[in-house]
Design a protein around this motif. Sequence first.
Motif, short mmCIF file in Angstrom:
data_model
loop_
_atom_site.label_atom_id
_atom_site.label_comp_id
_atom_site.label_asym_id
_atom_site.label_seq_id
_atom_site.Cartn_x
_atom_site.Cartn_y
_atom_site.Cartn_z
N GLU A 54 -1.06 -0.55 19.12
CA GLU A 54 -2.01 -1.42 18.43
C GLU A 54 -1.34 -2.15 17.26
O GLU A 54 -1.58 -3.34 17.04
CB GLU A 54 -3.21 -0.61 17.93
CG GLU A 54 -4.09 -0.09 19.06
CD GLU A 54 -5.23 0.76 18.53
OE1 GLU A 54 -5.23 1.03 17.32
OE2 GLU A 54 -6.11 1.15 19.34
N GLN A 55 -0.51 -1.43 16.50
CA GLN A 55 0.19 -2.07 15.39
C GLN A 55 1.17 -3.14 15.89
O GLN A 55 1.30 -4.21 15.29
CB GLN A 55 0.94 -1.02 14.57
CG GLN A 55 0.01 -0.06 13.83
CD GLN A 55 0.77 1.03 13.09
OE1 GLN A 55 2.00 1.08 13.16
NE2 GLN A 55 0.05 1.91 12.41
N SER A 56 1.86 -2.86 17.01
CA SER A 56 2.80 -3.83 17.56
C SER A 56 2.08 -5.08 18.04
O SER A 56 2.53 -6.21 17.81
CB SER A 56 3.59 -3.19 18.71
OG SER A 56 4.32 -2.06 18.26
N GLN A 57 0.95 -4.89 18.72
CA GLN A 57 0.19 -6.04 19.19
C GLN A 57 -0.32 -6.88 18.02
O GLN A 57 -0.31 -8.11 18.07
CB GLN A 57 -0.98 -5.57 20.06
CG GLN A 57 -0.56 -4.98 21.40
CD GLN A 57 -1.73 -4.47 22.20
OE1 GLN A 57 -2.84 -4.32 21.66
NE2 GLN A 57 -1.51 -4.18 23.47
N SER A 58 -0.76 -6.22 16.95
CA SER A 58 -1.23 -6.96 15.78
C SER A 58 -0.08 -7.75 15.14
O SER A 58 -0.26 -8.89 14.72
CB SER A 58 -1.84 -5.99 14.77
OG SER A 58 -2.21 -6.67 13.59
N LEU B 196 1.03 7.19 20.09
CA LEU B 196 1.51 6.05 20.86
C LEU B 196 0.49 4.91 20.87
O LEU B 196 0.85 3.73 20.81
CB LEU B 196 1.84 6.48 22.29
CG LEU B 196 3.05 7.41 22.45
CD1 LEU B 196 3.20 7.86 23.90
CD2 LEU B 196 4.32 6.72 21.99
N LYS B 197 -0.78 5.28 20.95
CA LYS B 197 -1.82 4.26 20.94
C LYS B 197 -1.82 3.49 19.63
O LYS B 197 -1.95 2.26 19.61
CB LYS B 197 -3.18 4.93 21.17
CG LYS B 197 -4.33 3.95 21.26
CD LYS B 197 -5.65 4.68 21.50
CE LYS B 197 -6.81 3.70 21.55
NZ LYS B 197 -8.11 4.40 21.78
N GLN B 198 -1.64 4.19 18.51
CA GLN B 198 -1.60 3.53 17.21
C GLN B 198 -0.38 2.62 17.10
O GLN B 198 -0.47 1.51 16.56
CB GLN B 198 -1.59 4.57 16.08
CG GLN B 198 -2.88 5.37 15.97
CD GLN B 198 -2.82 6.38 14.85
OE1 GLN B 198 -1.80 6.50 14.17
NE2 GLN B 198 -3.91 7.13 14.66
N VAL B 199 0.79 3.08 17.63
CA VAL B 199 1.99 2.25 17.58
C VAL B 199 1.81 0.97 18.39
O VAL B 199 2.18 -0.12 17.97
CB VAL B 199 3.20 3.06 18.10
CG1 VAL B 199 4.43 2.16 18.26
CG2 VAL B 199 3.51 4.20 17.16
N LEU C 189 -2.23 14.59 21.02
CA LEU C 189 -1.80 14.03 19.74
C LEU C 189 -0.73 12.96 19.93
O LEU C 189 -0.71 11.93 19.26
CB LEU C 189 -1.28 15.14 18.82
CG LEU C 189 -2.31 16.17 18.35
CD1 LEU C 189 -1.64 17.27 17.54
CD2 LEU C 189 -3.40 15.49 17.51
N LEU C 190 0.18 13.21 20.91
CA LEU C 190 1.23 12.23 21.19
C LEU C 190 0.64 10.93 21.72
O LEU C 190 1.08 9.83 21.36
CB LEU C 190 2.23 12.82 22.19
CG LEU C 190 3.43 11.93 22.55
CD1 LEU C 190 4.23 11.59 21.31
CD2 LEU C 190 4.31 12.62 23.59
N LYS C 191 -0.39 11.04 22.56
CA LYS C 191 -1.05 9.84 23.09
C LYS C 191 -1.71 9.05 21.97
O LYS C 191 -1.67 7.81 21.96
CB LYS C 191 -2.09 10.25 24.14
CG LYS C 191 -1.49 10.78 25.43
CD LYS C 191 -2.59 11.16 26.42
CE LYS C 191 -1.99 11.72 27.71
NZ LYS C 191 -3.06 12.12 28.67
N GLU C 192 -2.34 9.77 21.04
CA GLU C 192 -2.98 9.08 19.93
C GLU C 192 -1.95 8.32 19.08
O GLU C 192 -2.19 7.19 18.63
CB GLU C 192 -3.75 10.08 19.05
CG GLU C 192 -4.95 10.71 19.73
CD GLU C 192 -6.07 9.70 19.97
OE1 GLU C 192 -6.12 8.69 19.23
OE2 GLU C 192 -6.88 9.93 20.88
#
Length: 315
Positions: A23-27, A18-21, A13-16
């Motif tokens: 992706e949002q930062s890159q966007s 971090l992955k969303q954070v 769940l923590l990896k998921e």
Amino acid sequence: MIETPDLLLENQLLKEELKQVIEQSQSKISHLQFQLDELKRLIFGAKSERFISNIHPSQLSLLDVAAQENEVATTTTVEKHDRKQNDTKKNHPVRSPFPDHFPREDIFIYPDGYDATTDQKSIGEEVTEVLEEVPGKFFVKRYRRLKFAKKEGGIAIGDLPSRPIEKGLFGESLISRIVTDKYVDHIPLHRQQQRFLREGLVTASSTLGDVPRQVCNLLTLLYGELVKQVLQSNYLQADETPHPVQDSKVKGKTHRGYLWVYRSVEQGLVLFDYQKGRGREGPQELLENYNGFLQTDLMAMWYMMFLKIVRVLRS
């Protein structure tokens, strides 16, 4: 350290998250870079180049300083614009959920290559709801009355339950639909007949047209009870409103009719009484035996006071 199933689930769940954070930062970075490029193009683009070509070379150093200041100002503008976009995202309306009383049909979608026999563990789900509609379907309610031979002779058979239209073809639910479609949704009977025909149901126009007439006969009993309850109130509010009424004698013509509205304040009931005119005959007939307070406009108030005086003098 041995990783327990709970710890594995927590790490996943923590990896998921971090992955969303990420992706949002890159966007966000891509969006800011696009804005910065656009600002540079507006400041140092073709229009600026034409402007610079007409300037004396001794003034180019001043333009370099101005360009640096513009770059700093551009950065500040981007940050301010970025905050405005974040506020827009916060205020973006969220789609309202569908009502809870709508039945749900669950469709489970598994990843490609999923095998229930492996050690894969579920870490949650993402739910997407889409509203669908199944057209109304006809069904036949069949009453099967069993017959028995009596020992003493004769035949025993159960009675049919009462129906709104005796010996009619339609049951309660379909009768309600026909009347509601006609008077609430304003769907003429001939269009309903065409809709039934698409379902393979052939109905005669006379059979379908008889439904509203029969229902009106039944509603007359309810209307009488409504009048009785409204007139039992100690406080009524009344007013009349004009309404065009089709004239059966002259095709395409209407006459000016009136709906007298009586509202029982205590009970919250409303009574509509149709009259061809706004004369005294309508309320006089309805309120002949009424004892209570009546609130209405000035003209009607004086008229009702006159009626009460006449009634007292007669008594």
